[in-house]
Design an enzyme around this catalytic site. Structure first.
Site, PDB file in Angstrom:
ATOM      1  N   ASP A  16       0.867  -1.172   0.000  1.00 54.03           N
ATOM      2  CA  ASP A  16       0.000   0.000   0.000  1.00 54.03           C
ATOM      3  C   ASP A  16       0.913   1.233   0.000  1.00 54.03           C
ATOM      4  O   ASP A  16       2.134   1.109   0.187  1.00 54.03           O
ATOM      5  CB  ASP A  16      -0.889  -0.040   1.250  1.00 54.03           C
ATOM      6  N   LYS A  56     -11.684   6.560  -2.201  1.00 49.28           N
ATOM      7  CA  LYS A  56     -12.025   7.791  -1.483  1.00 49.28           C
ATOM      8  C   LYS A  56     -13.496   8.188  -1.601  1.00 49.28           C
ATOM      9  O   LYS A  56     -14.096   8.643  -0.619  1.00 49.28           O
ATOM     10  CB  LYS A  56     -11.113   8.928  -1.949  1.00 49.28           C
TER      11      LYS A  56
END
Length: 275
Positions: A16, A56
């Site tokens: 990540d 998001k």
């Protein structure tokens, strides 16, 4: 020479970004999530802002579904948030995030050395992110100045669905040309990272320090009472175990030992199963 498909050891690691390899404490997106609600007269907590760990737009949607935040929204605006509200929040989020991405792109201590050691072992370096391509390009350019440059980057808006779906991991495996997926390790700092790796059939490793689950800056960790820090880390560790993580490490540099342990299981025991 053994080909990637014949080799019995780990062939790739997929990291990540924010909270795992850069942006200690995963500060940039959290600041933006808090601010977009504050601008509308609604105070959400840092803990709430960190919770979803999704693409998001989906992250904001999940925030709006949280009972406390939803009640505050209804009290403020006299109605539940709708699609127009979601889009407005996301537009503000993007604008705010782009302002702080550059200053939060420094690699987490130990990352540069770790990647160098992994490459010495012939291990390829992939990455996935909840950021869009436009966002991660900003982070990528800054991280390169510090010496961090993975072999592959897949952004959340380049696949049908972000975490916990496996598509970013699948696309990374294709770019790196590594298979079977049991030869790949997914490393992240959130529950959704772990679920992403599990969904993809990869080994999963959760990182505590520097990550979103701990939710502390490097300075805060260094200044925190050791007993309180251990309690906080233990709580996060248990959450990762409950999510199905194969391994949990204190900090990113500890991954080398985990790679050795996975290789042992893959070779000596002839065990290619996950978990």
């Amino acid at each position: 020479m053994e080909s990637a498909k014949e080799c019995k050891e780990v062939q790739a690691v997929i990291f990540d970004w924010a909270g795992t390899t850069v942006d200690y404490g995963c500060i940039a997106p959290v600041q933006a999530f808090v601010e977009i609600f504050r601008k509308r007269g609604i105070d959400i907590t840092i803990k709430e802002a960190r919770e979803p760990g999704l693409l998001k737009m989906d992250h904001i949607m999940e925030l709006l579904k949280m009972k406390r935040i939803s009640n505050l929204w209804i009290a403020k605006f006299g109605k539940e948030p709708d699609e127009r509200d979601l889009k407005s929040l996301y537009m503000d989020f993007e604008a705010l995030l782009f302002k702080v991405l550059k200053e939060n792109a420094k690699p987490i201590p130990g990352v540069i050395e770790l990647v160098s050691r992994l490459r010495q072992q012939g291990i390829k370096i992939g990455s996935t992110t909840g950021y869009t391509r436009e966002m991660i390009d900003v982070v990528k350019q800054e991280a390169e100045k510090w010496g961090y440059q993975p072999d592959s980057i897949v952004a959340s808006n380049e696949v049908p669905a972000g975490r916990p779906a496996p598509w970013m991991c699948f696309k990374t495996a294709m770019y790196l040309q590594v298979y079977p997926l049991s030869k790949i390790v997914k490393v992240g700092d959130t529950i959704s990272d772990i679920k992403e790796g599990i969904s993809a059939g990869m080994w999963t490793v959760a990182v505590l320090k520097g990550g979103s689950e701990i939710g502390l800056s490097e300075a805060e960790i260094n200044e925190m009472d050791p007993y309180d820090l251990q309690k906080r880390m233990k709580h996060a560790e248990n959450r990762f175990w409950n999510a199905g993580a194969d391994f949990v490490i204190d900090e990113i540099g500890d991954l080398l030992e985990i790679i050795d342990r996975i290789n042992y299981r893959l070779t000596e025991k002839k065990d290619i199963s996950i978990g």
